[in-house]
Design an enzyme around this catalytic site. Structure first.
Site, short mmCIF file in Angstrom:
data_model
loop_
_atom_site.label_atom_id
_atom_site.label_comp_id
_atom_site.label_asym_id
_atom_site.label_seq_id
_atom_site.Cartn_x
_atom_site.Cartn_y
_atom_site.Cartn_z
N SER A 1 36.43 33.44 36.72
CA SER A 1 36.47 34.77 36.04
C SER A 1 36.89 35.80 36.92
O SER A 1 37.73 36.62 36.60
CB SER A 1 35.38 35.11 35.49
OG SER A 1 34.23 35.28 36.40
N ASP A 2 36.59 35.99 38.22
CA ASP A 2 37.03 37.00 39.28
C ASP A 2 38.30 36.85 39.58
O ASP A 2 38.92 38.00 39.80
CB ASP A 2 36.17 37.08 40.38
CG ASP A 2 35.73 35.57 41.27
OD1 ASP A 2 36.21 34.74 40.53
OD2 ASP A 2 35.22 35.56 42.17
N CYS A 3 38.78 35.77 39.67
CA CYS A 3 40.23 35.49 40.08
C CYS A 3 41.22 35.94 38.80
O CYS A 3 42.32 36.48 39.08
CB CYS A 3 40.42 33.80 40.36
SG CYS A 3 39.66 33.31 41.74
#
Length: 761
Positions: A486-488
């Site tokens: 999700s952060d990527c």
């Protein structure tokens, strides 16, 4: 001489499979004709410098590929270096020169396919399992040439601690787990156990092990590695029953509720455990049985060894309830399920189910798997099923992608950080406002991002195989690996939105809008009820299940959890998306942001910081938290959590003007400065950005100017920044090496600073 080859240029293999022509693939090859005396001298100098300074900094600067790329591109730093004297005021021109020097240096390090290569290692339990697996399967010499062995035998001894042991990572105190594994690794690499007792890495490691009771005090992961090799007995392990994969979805714990990395590792381990797989004994294996224990192998009571764990390794103590639970599981698993008729009715069916899952997950990740740890057990399980099978050969073809060579030697990576490093660097480049100087680099980086997006969900009926959606996401390493993070996804989508807003004559080809929508759908889907964001999948498990974790040296290993870093990044990108596409799922995005802000606020510590799960530690998380809050419209004047965060950072700024946080903050869950209150450029960049975002330049700019001076004066002659302490972490207790962070966060902070100075002109 070692050369880094990128993508399809890295060679081909009939057993390799790819979804995007090996985009982002990184392979090290040794070329006997590829160096001049001057180049060899440069490499040897880097090795000597690392060895000479090992007591000060434990991690390599990842120089070999950097030197190679700079040579190939004939890079020369033409922008003069800036030095700020004590009483001197920093001008916009000086700050901008420093920024541009760093940007041009990093531009020269971009690979042909658009990404930035980098090491992603640091853990001392990555190398040995690969060596053990290849030794068992008879392919050690196939994968590790004499040159590979030479580099591994450079790395393992130089990384050992002064007491003769190895820690969980290159900076940590010695542990039984990693000392036993690296001792075995050296022995397989034909290092004599007794040669030169005072200096020999083996002799000192063996003494360390025996002095602390022997290898029966290894944690569960280590015991599993020793069991497959045949230097430990499966009966001395906590149970890893394959029947777990038969649990229906309505059970509180089943294959779909556990953390994806736990799932990926334990599905293969459960197969090996269920089969009680053990390597064919060799003379070396029989010797190791004698060398690893203070008593004879035949005298060890394995049932008593099951719950043992050395105090050096015990980060997550096992309670009475846990011991009782695992004892009950062992009795049921071995005394009932492993006997007729249940063995045929249930155990053999469970083993088939575990193998079905292994093959599915291998195919879905192009045989990369979830990382260095699960890769070994998946590969060994496929070999145990059939040594000449296509499954095993496909695994073998992917091993080279885990190998990394640096000035400190050969190490095994987690599985690479290509997308993560690239997207953060692209954001820095875009924020530098020098687009015309680096246009070709930006275009290549954008192309890499576009081609790296996951455009499909996992194959087949993926829910049955315990996978979640992936369409629209971006992974951590490359598209072939296939796990969306999700952060990527947040950071990549934000980058693509910035490119989307650029003139068409600057960017040749833009992303299809539907693919931007897919990324938003992924981000909205992954939000939990509490407003937080997990990394890979929805956090759906009951938190009390963590009480049953059998893993002793890490925390929160059973379930997926929400993280403030991921949540903050999602708020930033969705706020931008809503401005650029105000008619797409606006109400849902507004609800998402409101819930996310409440979640971030709820996690703030009493001192004003946030705890970091993926970086060291409170400074890292505070940066991502405040960045998200500011994007959501919160200000220093109107919002107390931001004021408290600023007060926290101002309080811990050191006399030099920088910040430096000890990795001990991670396991201790309390802020601790580096020894001697030293500065780390990564932490300094993160803290400096928080201050500027919060409006510190308008309130009192002196703390920011002091921090900027530290970064400017830290920059090296060629535009690089010094490699200092490791700044990555996972599961509270294990450090990861992100060498590019020194460039990313230093330069990112300078983009904020130059913009702030420009406003004052």
């Amino acid at each position: 001489m070692w050369k880094l080859r990128i993508g399809a240029k890295a060679g081909d293999d009939p057993h390799l499979c790819t979804t995007n022509n090996y985009l982002g693939r990184q392979i090290w090859e040794f070329d006997t004709n590829a160096c001049s005396p001057e180049e060899l001298f440069e490499v040897e100098k880097a090795r000597r410098n690392f060895s000479d300074n090992r007591s000060q900094y434990k991690a390599s600067a990842d120089l070999l590929w950097r030197m190679q790329f700079l040579r190939e591109k004939k890079f020369k730093q033409n922008i003069p270096r800036v030095k700020i004297e004590d009483a001197e005021k920093i001008t916009y021109e000086e700050a901008n020169m420093t920024l541009r020097r760093g940007i041009h240096y990093m531009a020269a390090l971009q690979s042909d396919d658009g990404h930035w290569p980098a090491e992603n290692s640091g853990c001392m339990f990555f190398n040995a399992p690969f060596v053990i697996c290849l030794y068992i399967t008879g392919h050690l010499d196939t994968i590790f040439s004499q040159e590979h062995r030479k580099e591994m035998l450079r790395y393992i001894p130089i990384i050992k601690n002064d007491d003769g042991g190895w820690g969980l990572d290159v900076e940590s105190h010695s542990s039984m787990f990693c000392t036993v594994l690296n001792y075995i690794c050296l022995r397989i690499m034909e290092v004599d156990p007794d040669h030169d007792r005072k200096k020999s890495a083996c002799a000192r490691a063996r003494k360390w092990i025996i002095d602390r009771g022997g290898a029966t005090y290894t944690p569960l992961f280590g015991k599993a590695c020793l069991s497959v090799l045949g230097v430990y007995e499966w009966s001395g392990c906590k149970p890893i029953p394959p029947e777990f994969w038969l649990f229906p979805s309505y059970f509180p714990i089943n294959g779909g509720t556990v953390w994806i990395y736990f799932r990926d590792t334990f599905m293969a381990l459960s197969y090996l455990y269920g089969k009680k797989f053990v390597a064919t004994p060799t003379p070396l294996i029989l010797q190791l049985r004698q060398e690893l224990y203070p008593q004879t192998y035949a005298d060890i009571v394995w049932s008593q060894a099951r719950n043992r764990c050395a105090k050096e390794d015990l980060y997550y103590p096992q309670t009475f309830v846990q011991d009782l639970f695992w004892k009950s599981v062992h009795m049921f698993s071995e005394n009932i399920l492993n006997r007729w008729p249940f063995k045929k009715l249930i155990r053999e069916r469970a083993i088939r189910r575990a193998l079905e899952l292994i093959h599915y997950h291998d195919e879905a990740t192009q045989y990369i798997t979830g990382g260095g740890v699960p890769k070994v057990f998946h590969m060994l399980a496929c070999w145990a099923e059939g040594p000449e099978s296509g499954y095993f050969k496909k695994h073998l073809a992917r091993v080279s992608g885990f190998i990394w060579i640096s000035e400190d030697g050969l190490k095994i990576q987690s599985f690479g950080s290509q997308i993560w490093d690239t997207v953060l660097l692209l954001k820095v480049m875009l924020a530098a406002d020098i687009d015309d100087e680096i246009r070709s680099m930006l275009i290549k980086g954008y192309s890499f991002l576009r081609k790296s997006q996951l455009i499909e969900n996992p194959p087949g009926y993926y829910i049955k195989m315990f996978r979640d959606i992936s369409k629209g996401g971006w992974g951590f390493s490359d598209k072939d690996q296939g796990w969306p993070a999700s952060d990527c996804t947040s950071e990549s989508l934000e980058c693509c939105l910035i490119f989307e807003s650029m003139p068409s004559n600057f960017i040749d080809e833009k992303m299809d809008v539907e693919r931007l929508y897919d990324a938003v759908n992924m981000l909205l889907y992954l939000q939990s009820e509490n407003g937080g964001k997990a990394v890979w999948e929805r956090a759906s498990g009951k938190k009390w299940l963590e009480w049953l974790s059998p893993i002793e040296f890490m925390e929160e290993t059973i379930l997926e959890h929400e993280y403030v870093e991921c949540t903050g990044s999602a708020v930033v990108v969705l706020t931008r998306f809503m401005k650029q596409f105000p008619r797409h799922r606006t109400k849902e995005i507004e609800t998402f942001i409101a819930k996310a802000v409440k979640y971030i606020e709820s996690l703030q510590m009493a001192d004003g910081s946030w705890y970091g799960n993926w970086g060291v530690c409170f400074i890292y998380a505070t940066f991502f938290a405040v960045r998200g809050l500011v994007a959501a419209g919160k200000t220093y004047q109107s919002y107390e959590p931001i004021r408290r965060a600023v007060q926290f950072l101002l309080k811990i700024q050191n006399d030099e003007g920088g910040w430096g946080e000890s990795f001990l903050s991670c396991p201790g869950k309390k802020y601790i400065s580096l020894e001697g209150n030293k500065t780390n450029v990564v932490n300094t960049g993160q803290a400096m950005m928080v201050l500027i975002m919060s409006g510190q330049m308008e309130r009192d700019p002196l703390p920011v100017h002091r921090a900027a001076k530290v970064l400017i004066n830290s920059q090296m002659e060629n535009g690089d920044f010094p490699q200092q302490e490791l700044r990555g972490v996972y599961k509270m207790n294990v450090l990861l090496h992100y060498p590019t962070y020194r460039n990313i966060f230093s330069l990112w902070a300078l983009t904020y600073y130059t913009k702030a100075l420009r406003l004052l002109l």
